[in-house]
Design a protein around this motif. Structure first.
Motif, PDB file in Angstrom:
ATOM      1  N   THR A 227     -10.650 -25.071   9.563  1.00 49.47           N
ATOM      2  CA  THR A 227     -10.136 -24.480   8.328  1.00 49.47           C
ATOM      3  C   THR A 227     -11.236 -23.856   7.473  1.00 49.47           C
ATOM      4  N   ALA A 228     -12.503 -24.000   7.886  1.00 51.51           N
ATOM      5  CA  ALA A 228     -13.585 -23.315   7.183  1.00 51.51           C
ATOM      6  C   ALA A 228     -13.692 -21.851   7.592  1.00 51.51           C
ATOM      7  N   GLU A 229     -13.033 -21.476   8.686  1.00 52.16           N
ATOM      8  CA  GLU A 229     -13.149 -20.094   9.173  1.00 52.16           C
ATOM      9  C   GLU A 229     -12.757 -19.049   8.126  1.00 52.16           C
ATOM     10  N   PRO A 230     -11.659 -19.230   7.379  1.00 47.38           N
ATOM     11  CA  PRO A 230     -11.301 -18.195   6.391  1.00 47.38           C
ATOM     12  C   PRO A 230     -12.362 -17.960   5.327  1.00 47.38           C
ATOM     13  N   LEU A 231     -13.258 -18.931   5.111  1.00 46.69           N
ATOM     14  CA  LEU A 231     -14.336 -18.733   4.142  1.00 46.69           C
ATOM     15  C   LEU A 231     -15.334 -17.681   4.607  1.00 46.69           C
ATOM     16  N   HIS A 232     -15.268 -17.303   5.882  1.00 44.13           N
ATOM     17  CA  HIS A 232     -16.214 -16.333   6.427  1.00 44.13           C
ATOM     18  C   HIS A 232     -15.523 -15.060   6.893  1.00 44.13           C
ATOM     19  N   GLN A 233     -14.246 -14.924   6.631  1.00 45.56           N
ATOM     20  CA  GLN A 233     -13.490 -13.793   7.160  1.00 45.56           C
ATOM     21  C   GLN A 233     -12.846 -12.982   6.040  1.00 45.56           C
ATOM     22  N   GLY A 234     -12.714 -11.691   6.267  1.00 48.18           N
ATOM     23  CA  GLY A 234     -11.954 -10.831   5.366  1.00 48.18           C
ATOM     24  C   GLY A 234     -12.463 -10.849   3.934  1.00 48.18           C
ATOM     25  N   LYS A 235     -11.520 -10.751   3.014  1.00 46.66           N
ATOM     26  CA  LYS A 235     -11.850 -10.688   1.591  1.00 46.66           C
ATOM     27  C   LYS A 235     -12.543 -11.960   1.129  1.00 46.66           C
ATOM     28  N   ALA A 236     -12.059 -13.122   1.599  1.00 49.03           N
ATOM     29  CA  ALA A 236     -12.693 -14.378   1.206  1.00 49.03           C
ATOM     30  C   ALA A 236     -14.142 -14.427   1.668  1.00 49.03           C
ATOM     31  N   GLY A 237     -14.397 -13.970   2.881  1.00 51.67           N
ATOM     32  CA  GLY A 237     -15.757 -13.968   3.385  1.00 51.67           C
ATOM     33  C   GLY A 237     -16.673 -13.094   2.551  1.00 51.67           C
ATOM     34  N   ARG A 238     -16.186 -11.914   2.163  1.00 49.75           N
ATOM     35  CA  ARG A 238     -17.005 -11.028   1.333  1.00 49.75           C
ATOM     36  C   ARG A 238     -17.300 -11.657  -0.019  1.00 49.75           C
ATOM     37  N   LEU A 239     -16.306 -12.305  -0.597  1.00 46.26           N
ATOM     38  CA  LEU A 239     -16.506 -12.951  -1.891  1.00 46.26           C
ATOM     39  C   LEU A 239     -17.489 -14.111  -1.792  1.00 46.26           C
ATOM     40  N   MET A 240     -17.376 -14.909  -0.737  1.00 50.59           N
ATOM     41  CA  MET A 240     -18.274 -16.052  -0.594  1.00 50.59           C
ATOM     42  C   MET A 240     -19.705 -15.592  -0.316  1.00 50.59           C
ATOM     43  N   ARG A 241     -19.877 -14.527   0.451  1.00 50.22           N
ATOM     44  CA  ARG A 241     -21.227 -14.008   0.675  1.00 50.22           C
ATOM     45  C   ARG A 241     -21.809 -13.458  -0.625  1.00 50.22           C
ATOM     46  N   ALA A 242     -20.985 -12.767  -1.392  1.00 47.38           N
ATOM     47  CA  ALA A 242     -21.458 -12.264  -2.688  1.00 47.38           C
ATOM     48  C   ALA A 242     -21.829 -13.425  -3.608  1.00 47.38           C
ATOM     49  N   ALA A 243     -21.015 -14.486  -3.592  1.00 46.26           N
ATOM     50  CA  ALA A 243     -21.308 -15.654  -4.425  1.00 46.26           C
ATOM     51  C   ALA A 243     -22.649 -16.266  -4.047  1.00 46.26           C
ATOM     52  N   ARG A 244     -22.909 -16.355  -2.750  1.00 45.12           N
ATOM     53  CA  ARG A 244     -24.167 -16.958  -2.291  1.00 45.12           C
ATOM     54  C   ARG A 244     -25.365 -16.116  -2.716  1.00 45.12           C
ATOM     55  N   VAL A 245     -25.269 -14.803  -2.527  1.00 46.34           N
ATOM     56  CA  VAL A 245     -26.382 -13.924  -2.892  1.00 46.34           C
ATOM     57  C   VAL A 245     -26.620 -13.952  -4.396  1.00 46.34           C
ATOM     58  N   LEU A 246     -25.546 -13.856  -5.181  1.00 43.30           N
ATOM     59  CA  LEU A 246     -25.685 -13.839  -6.633  1.00 43.30           C
ATOM     60  C   LEU A 246     -26.213 -15.169  -7.165  1.00 43.30           C
ATOM     61  N   THR A 247     -25.693 -16.269  -6.638  1.00 42.43           N
ATOM     62  CA  THR A 247     -26.111 -17.581  -7.130  1.00 42.43           C
ATOM     63  C   THR A 247     -27.561 -17.873  -6.782  1.00 42.43           C
ATOM     64  N   LEU A 248     -27.951 -17.629  -5.538  1.00 44.89           N
ATOM     65  CA  LEU A 248     -29.341 -17.870  -5.149  1.00 44.89           C
ATOM     66  C   LEU A 248     -30.284 -16.893  -5.843  1.00 44.89           C
ATOM     67  N   GLY A 249     -29.839 -15.643  -6.001  1.00 45.51           N
ATOM     68  CA  GLY A 249     -30.661 -14.682  -6.730  1.00 45.51           C
ATOM     69  C   GLY A 249     -30.844 -15.080  -8.184  1.00 45.51           C
ATOM     70  N   GLY A 250     -29.747 -15.531  -8.813  1.00 49.05           N
ATOM     71  CA  GLY A 250     -29.854 -15.986 -10.190  1.00 49.05           C
ATOM     72  C   GLY A 250     -30.722 -17.217 -10.329  1.00 49.05           C
ATOM     73  N   ALA A 251     -30.626 -18.129  -9.350  1.00 48.73           N
ATOM     74  CA  ALA A 251     -31.460 -19.337  -9.388  1.00 48.73           C
ATOM     75  C   ALA A 251     -32.934 -18.978  -9.252  1.00 48.73           C
ATOM     76  N   ALA A 252     -33.246 -18.052  -8.337  1.00 47.70           N
ATOM     77  CA  ALA A 252     -34.636 -17.618  -8.185  1.00 47.70           C
ATOM     78  C   ALA A 252     -35.129 -16.928  -9.452  1.00 47.70           C
ATOM     79  N   GLY A 253     -34.272 -16.104 -10.051  1.00 49.22           N
ATOM     80  CA  GLY A 253     -34.660 -15.418 -11.273  1.00 49.22           C
ATOM     81  C   GLY A 253     -34.879 -16.356 -12.443  1.00 49.22           C
ATOM     82  N   SER A 254     -34.193 -17.513 -12.440  1.00 49.02           N
ATOM     83  CA  SER A 254     -34.366 -18.456 -13.545  1.00 49.02           C
ATOM     84  C   SER A 254     -35.787 -19.004 -13.609  1.00 49.02           C
ATOM     85  N   LEU A 255     -36.504 -18.960 -12.471  1.00 50.66           N
ATOM     86  CA  LEU A 255     -37.891 -19.423 -12.469  1.00 50.66           C
ATOM     87  C   LEU A 255     -38.804 -18.480 -13.243  1.00 50.66           C
ATOM     88  N   LEU A 256     -38.369 -17.216 -13.375  1.00 46.67           N
ATOM     89  CA  LEU A 256     -39.151 -16.227 -14.122  1.00 46.67           C
ATOM     90  C   LEU A 256     -38.604 -16.003 -15.521  1.00 46.67           C
TER      91      LEU A 256
END
Length: 314
Positions: A227-256
């Motif tokens: 049931t984790a497959e939909p997290l990586h497919q279609g619209k949900a997959g795009r949203l989750m990948r965007a969430a990961r990039v934005l969250t990790l990018g924001g976390a890295a930026g918080s150090l500066l």
């Protein structure tokens, strides 16, 4: 040879009906989590003598809470339906419990924010009831902070208590994902709205929330099985990948962000957007899993193979 089984359903209909909820619900979940995290941050800022961070967090909590209520009422169709939910208290219903959690949290968060507004009034008006309201700011803010964690977590329980496959199978870790995401979003808002000199707790909250969210999400995907497959497919997959990039990018930026106002704002906006994408991605993954009978049938067969009782799907 018997051909491989095809996962179909009666007349092509889903085994589980997709939720009738619209985008109002993930928006409601995001805003409620942001309000809860902001109340926690405001209480810490109050106790450590950071008035600008306290003010921005309290007002942010009130704004997010108001938006959350508006999204919920819009999904219900009319305000009377929300008021009708207050006529009973049902401990077995996450929606009922969540309604009462919001009612316990909301007045104190609102009082704390109103106390901040008194500082904007002319000095001659700060007497009598206005002075009393200002004095209630700290105790109201502390109570709001105590009641805030359930506000951030209960929406995950609300999703997991349904029969929607990708939501239900995430019941172990989803509250941790949502709560950590709320912390990252609240830290992001604090970085955007408070001066750099006072935003240290916001940066630390954002960094810690982002890291815990990513770890909890990885563990959630491992425990969900197919049931984790939909997290990586279609619209949900795009949203989750965007969430990961934005969250990790924001976390890295918080150090500066402690040295640059521009970095603080950019990182804070990224964290807010990442938290919103997390809610939208999880929501869309659940909808996708309900439309495909495979995500209902395979986990049932796996439970039968393990000798576990099969619950009735609703």
């Amino acid at each position: 040879m018997v051909p491989p089984a095809e996962f179909t359903s009666y007349y092509g209909r889903p085994v589980v009906k997709p939720s009738p909820w619209e985008i109002d619900i993930p928006a409601y979940m995001f805003a409620g989590g942001l309000a809860a995290g902001s109340s926690l941050l405001a209480a810490g800022a109050d106790l450590t003598g950071r008035p600008a961070l306290r003010r921005s967090a309290r007002l942010g909590a009130l704004g997010a809470l108001g938006f959350s209520f508006a999204a919920l009422v819009h999904d219900l169709g009319r305000p009377a339906r929300f008021l009708n939910m207050l006529r009973t208290a049902k401990l077995t219903s996450p929606m009922s419990v969540g309604t009462w959690i919001l009612m316990a949290y909301g007045p104190f968060a609102g009082t704390a924010a109103a106390a901040e507004a008194t500082a904007l009034l002319p000095a001659r008006w700060r007497r009598g009831p206005v002075r009393l309201l200002a004095a209630l700011g700290r105790p109201a803010g502390l109570v709001a902070a105590v009641t805030a964690p359930p506000v951030a977590a209960y929406t995950a329980v609300l999703l997991a208590d349904t029969a929607t496959p990708s939501w239900h199978e995430a019941y172990r870790e989803l509250p941790f994902v949502f709560t950590a995401s709320a912390a990252a979003a609240a830290g992001g808002l604090g970085m955007v709205s408070a001066p750099v000199a006072q935003a240290g707790p916001a940066r630390r909250l954002a960094l810690g929330g982002a890291l815990v969210e990513q770890l909890a999400e990885r563990q959630m995907e491992r425990s969900m099985g197919i049931t984790a497959e939909p997290l990586h497919q279609g619209k949900a997959g795009r949203l989750m990948r965007a969430a990961r990039v934005l969250t990790l990018g924001g976390a890295a930026g918080s150090l500066l962000a402690g040295r640059s106002r521009v970095a603080a704002v950019a990182s804070g906006v990224a964290l807010l957007a990442g938290s919103l994408c997390t809610r939208l991605g999880v929501f869309e993954a659940g909808q996708q899993s309900a439309r495909d009978p495979r995500y209902t049938v395979v986990p049932q067969r796996e439970r039968v193979d393990r000798g576990e009782p099969v619950r009735a799907e609703a």
